[in-house]
Design a protein around this motif. Sequence first.
Motif, mmCIF file in Angstrom:
data_model
loop_
_atom_site.group_PDB
_atom_site.id
_atom_site.type_symbol
_atom_site.label_atom_id
_atom_site.label_comp_id
_atom_site.label_asym_id
_atom_site.label_seq_id
_atom_site.Cartn_x
_atom_site.Cartn_y
_atom_site.Cartn_z
ATOM 1 N N PRO A 177 21.211 -52.753 1.635
ATOM 2 C CA PRO A 177 21.710 -53.991 1.007
ATOM 3 C C PRO A 177 22.275 -54.967 2.050
ATOM 4 O O PRO A 177 22.865 -54.541 3.035
ATOM 5 C CB PRO A 177 22.840 -53.492 0.098
ATOM 6 C CG PRO A 177 22.645 -52.032 -0.064
ATOM 7 C CD PRO A 177 21.941 -51.557 1.168
ATOM 8 N N ALA A 187 27.385 -49.042 -3.067
ATOM 9 C CA ALA A 187 26.111 -49.780 -3.123
ATOM 10 C C ALA A 187 25.154 -49.285 -2.038
ATOM 11 O O ALA A 187 23.958 -49.085 -2.281
ATOM 12 C CB ALA A 187 26.368 -51.279 -2.967
ATOM 13 N N CYS A 219 18.670 -52.466 -10.138
ATOM 14 C CA CYS A 219 19.922 -52.919 -9.524
ATOM 15 C C CYS A 219 20.987 -51.837 -9.484
ATOM 16 O O CYS A 219 21.053 -50.984 -10.363
ATOM 17 C CB CYS A 219 20.536 -54.047 -10.365
ATOM 18 S SG CYS A 219 19.733 -55.607 -10.156
ATOM 19 N N PHE A 220 21.842 -51.949 -8.498
ATOM 20 C CA PHE A 220 23.170 -51.353 -8.506
ATOM 21 C C PHE A 220 24.117 -52.446 -8.986
ATOM 22 O O PHE A 220 24.007 -53.592 -8.545
ATOM 23 C CB PHE A 220 23.558 -50.918 -7.088
ATOM 24 C CG PHE A 220 25.023 -50.639 -6.916
ATOM 25 C CD1 PHE A 220 25.522 -49.347 -7.055
ATOM 26 C CD2 PHE A 220 25.922 -51.666 -6.612
ATOM 27 C CE1 PHE A 220 26.875 -49.078 -6.904
ATOM 28 C CE2 PHE A 220 27.274 -51.404 -6.460
ATOM 29 C CZ PHE A 220 27.752 -50.117 -6.604
ATOM 30 N N THR A 253 26.667 -56.990 -7.313
ATOM 31 C CA THR A 253 25.358 -56.629 -7.869
ATOM 32 C C THR A 253 24.355 -56.631 -6.726
ATOM 33 O O THR A 253 24.312 -57.585 -5.945
ATOM 34 C CB THR A 253 24.922 -57.657 -8.937
ATOM 35 O OG1 THR A 253 25.930 -57.728 -9.942
ATOM 36 C CG2 THR A 253 23.594 -57.267 -9.568
ATOM 37 N N VAL A 254 23.568 -55.575 -6.609
ATOM 38 C CA VAL A 254 22.559 -55.486 -5.541
ATOM 39 C C VAL A 254 21.196 -55.224 -6.174
ATOM 40 O O VAL A 254 21.024 -54.252 -6.925
ATOM 41 C CB VAL A 254 22.876 -54.355 -4.544
ATOM 42 C CG1 VAL A 254 21.764 -54.237 -3.505
ATOM 43 C CG2 VAL A 254 24.220 -54.588 -3.861
ATOM 44 N N ALA A 265 22.189 -59.383 -2.600
ATOM 45 C CA ALA A 265 23.460 -59.052 -3.248
ATOM 46 C C ALA A 265 24.155 -60.310 -3.767
ATOM 47 O O ALA A 265 24.043 -61.389 -3.179
ATOM 48 C CB ALA A 265 24.367 -58.334 -2.266
#
Lengths: 270, 270
Positions: free
Chosen positions: A9, A23, A112-113, A128-129, A136
């Motif tokens: 990320p 993340a 997404c993460f 949010t990634v 991100a």
Amino acid sequence: MITWPVPAPSLPEGVYSPLADAARAAAAAYGAARRRYPRQELAEEVATGADGTPTMRVDALVEAAIVDVIDAAQVNLLSEEAGFVDHGSAVTLVIDPMDGSANAAMGVPLSCFAGAVFRDGVATEALTVWLDTGRAWWALAGQPTPYQTTGRTTVDGSSIAMLRPKDNSREAWLRVASRVDRVRVLSTTCLETALVAEGSMDAFVDPGSDTHRIMDLAAAMVTLPSAGGVVMDVRGRPLEFDLDLSRRWSGIAAATRQLADELAETVVLT
Amino acid sequence: MITWPVPAPSLPEGVYSPLADAARAAAAAYGAARRRYPRQELAEEVATGADGTPTMRVDALVEAAIVDVIDAAQVNLLSEEAGFVDHGSAVTLVIDPMDGSANAAMGVPLSCFAGAVFRDGVATEALTVWLDTGRAWWALAGQPTPYQTTGRTTVDGSSIAMLRPKDNSREAWLRVASRVDRVRVLSTTCLETALVAEGSMDAFVDPGSDTHRIMDLAAAMVTLPSAGGVVMDVRGRPLEFDLDLSRRWSGIAAATRQLADELAETVVLT
């Protein structure tokens, strides 16, 4: 096998360390899972999560990596498979380890993460990634972000995303789709709400299927207001931090309150 | 402004040079357009294309860059805005410069360059580039590719993408959506068909709206058969190279012939 790599990320400076580490761990675990398992095995249901829904292998692998981070950092975790992991901290990370896991298991590059930091029950920060690209979105509660919603106030002419139609939301889905200028279904709420925050769509809506749990909306609840938008439930139920994972909502993320209200009226037909 | 950069395409060795150059030119022009124009100006309608549909500024800028490449290479071009550019060559590139231009203008990161090489009217090669990430899918007609479709043969249990519902396709859209396990709407046919070719979705369908022109399907017509799948029209009209841009189809790209046939029957209700 899914042949595309999962990048690390691209995180901005200043993200709360355990959230950033979570993340990074999610991306690394998802990448490792793709290299090791073919699509069918990524999608295999290996357990039932704390929220009562089936857990795919890819969900389990990514969440396990996050739990390791949380254990090391000694903060609490609320997550869909593990439920509440209590380390007696004032800080709880509310995390959706793998939003869009059906996409992730098939290789559709839209997953997404998403995580939010709650301090004594109050959300302070969200990350949010988009795992497939490493992009991100980061926001601090009450502080301006580099993102800004479109500012649109009307359903007519809008460009939105919706949760896919389900048996309990098909009529409302069509009603909304018939009104807007452009509709998409990306099957990943966390990416769709991030795109609303940055002004790439006017809104995202679950048209009444009550699919969302708190971890599906927690990051958006911080990111959208910081970008000038709103997050609410189509039936006006309060969105709140709660350890009860049986609670569900139909979330709307919209550029403005007016647009959110009009979308809710179109869904619910008051 | 859309702040994410547009990467240079990751092209494999061996792509026909003018096609590779056109893809690189498209990515460079789209990146430059994003840096120069805000979303509203990217979306502004600046002309009417040779196919009779409005041309957004972003379409015009990307296609202009491709026309420069074609002029230098002295091959012919068939494209949605310029129409047929005749350099008297036996080779014609059939190109969709900016598939998903509504996404591209808004910043939804789902837009593609897609091109196919026709030699004396026969398709020999295709290249699809997801402009937002640089990922590329390349196929030679009649030769195996690294991609393989899922092999699914039934609508029940399938995971598909569809063109968004329109006034003339709403009922068929719902009929298909109610049958499948998972439906998505990415609003970029060329990316959706590439994902079918690589086995990340079982199929993509325009459920009868007759939206597709030859340049929307040309790359898939080469890529899908090479990956074990099929491309056809829901009403069985032959898909063919034709300079008449008023011709339209409702394309299906599917993992197998059986799945394509069952989807067509679900759309048309024979």
